[in-house]
Enzyme design. Structure first.
Site, PDB file in Angstrom:
ATOM      1  N   HIS A   1       3.959   0.981   0.135  1.00 36.00           N
ATOM      2  CA  HIS A   1       2.929   0.113  -0.433  1.00 36.00           C
ATOM      3  C   HIS A   1       3.561  -0.864  -1.420  1.00 36.00           C
ATOM      4  O   HIS A   1       4.519  -0.524  -2.109  1.00 36.00           O
ATOM      5  CB  HIS A   1       1.868   0.960  -1.142  1.00 36.00           C
TER       6      HIS A   1
ATOM      7  N   ASP B   1      -7.590  -1.651   3.640  1.00 29.63           N
ATOM      8  CA  ASP B   1      -7.087  -1.821   2.272  1.00 29.63           C
ATOM      9  C   ASP B   1      -8.228  -1.741   1.260  1.00 29.63           C
ATOM     10  O   ASP B   1      -8.323  -2.556   0.344  1.00 29.63           O
ATOM     11  CB  ASP B   1      -6.332  -3.140   2.135  1.00 29.63           C
TER      12      ASP B   1
END
Length: 328
Positions: free
Chosen positions: A162, A285
């Site tokens: 990430h 997301d």
């Protein structure tokens, strides 16, 4: 069609306090962005989250702690990670058809992190882990961090890489000087996050991590964090890289990519051309890219995939990737 989002984020009060005790709300722009409605959605792991999942058309969220996770904490992160994972396991147990989980790890303590990953996979039934790039000043290819990656390979679980904000010196040199609001945006969601995450993957490739750990599987969000769009240029490094295979091969053998709420058919097509349809994963997301109006389901329905390829993106590839969780 069953729809699984594999990059969907949460936050706990304990970790929020831990960040602020380090002053990260003043020094890390991403922490300051976790505010307002976004903060409430990160913290909610019950009815409100489920309602927004239903509204967007998402059947399952794979939950992961948002950036910067525990990458800036010390030995105290071992207990914080354990409590966080136990909390997440209880959430999944209450809604096993709606939630799965990625392990939160005390990454500054690599040996303890490897043990916690083993516990999360073997005892709690988690599907993998998420790492947010640098650990303090160390990149993920640092030999000291290899126990974490080696454990993921041994357990046959994926590592989601990430984004996190670039370090202060990089922000000052490349992203500052326009205006406070734009400096922050450019260093985070505008560009900086994505360069940083893509660079972490490339460093793993170039440092030979996948030669040493050939079964390790890594996931990049945002359709590959820039990497896939420069694969031809990156291939020019083959002549100086001294790797076992061409750089592009690692994208086809060790990399999965996911949408991260960037619902653009031509990005999907580019990703499929580089890594193959069998390495595409769906994600929204949440909560950062949440948009009302059934956005997630609408993209699946209008994308240029049909039949088995669409089902693979929606759920099949993730189920295949995580089927071996816990098998050494």
């Amino acid at each position: 069609m069953h729809l699984i989002g594999i990059e969907e984020h949460f936050l706990t009060s304990e970790i929020d306090r831990a960040w602020r005790s380090l002053g990260l709300d003043r020094t890390d722009p991403s922490v300051a962005l976790h505010a307002g409605a976004c903060h409430g959605r990160l913290m909610n792991l019950a009815d409100e989250r489920l309602a927004l999942m239903d509204e967007s058309g998402l059947d399952v969220q794979v939950l992961s702690l948002t950036t910067p996770a525990l990458h800036d904490r010390g030995v105290e992160s071992v207990d914080i990670a354990r409590r966080t994972n136990d909390t997440l396991a209880a959430v999944v147990a209450r809604h096993p058809q709606r939630f799965q989980a990625l392990a939160t790890l005390p990454v500054s303590q690599p040996e303890a992190a490897a043990l916690e990953l083993e516990r999360c996979i073997g005892e709690l039934g988690f599907k993998g882990t998420m790492l947010c790039g640098r650990v303090g000043s160390r990149h993920l290819d640092d030999p000291a961090l290899m126990p974490i990656l080696a454990q993921a390979e041994r357990l046959a679980v994926p590592v989601l890489l990430h984004p996190r904000v670039p370090p202060p010196a990089v922000r000052q040199a490349y992203y500052d000087g326009i205006s406070p609001a734009l400096d922050t945006a450019l260093a985070t969601y505008g560009l900086g996050w994505h360069y940083d995450a893509g660079l972490q993957f490339l460093r793993l490739v170039l440092a030979g991590a996948f030669d040493r750990l050939p079964r390790l599987q890594v996931i990049l969000g945002h359709w590959g964090e820039m990497v896939l769009f420069y694969i031809e240029r990156l291939a020019a490094m083959d002549r100086v890289a001294s790797l076992s295979r061409p750089i592009a091969d690692y994208c086809r053998a060790n990399l999965y990519v996911t949408a991260s709420g960037m619902f653009l058919p031509h990005y999907l097509a580019r990703a499929a051309a580089v890594v193959g349809h069998e390495r595409l994963l769906f994600s929204t997301d949440f909560p950062y890219q949440y948009r009302a109006g059934g956005d997630a389901r609408a993209f699946l329905e209008r994308c240029d995939l049909e039949g088995s390829a669409k089902a693979a993106l929606a759920h099949g590839n993730w189920q295949r990737l995580t089927r071996g969780a816990g098998v050494s």
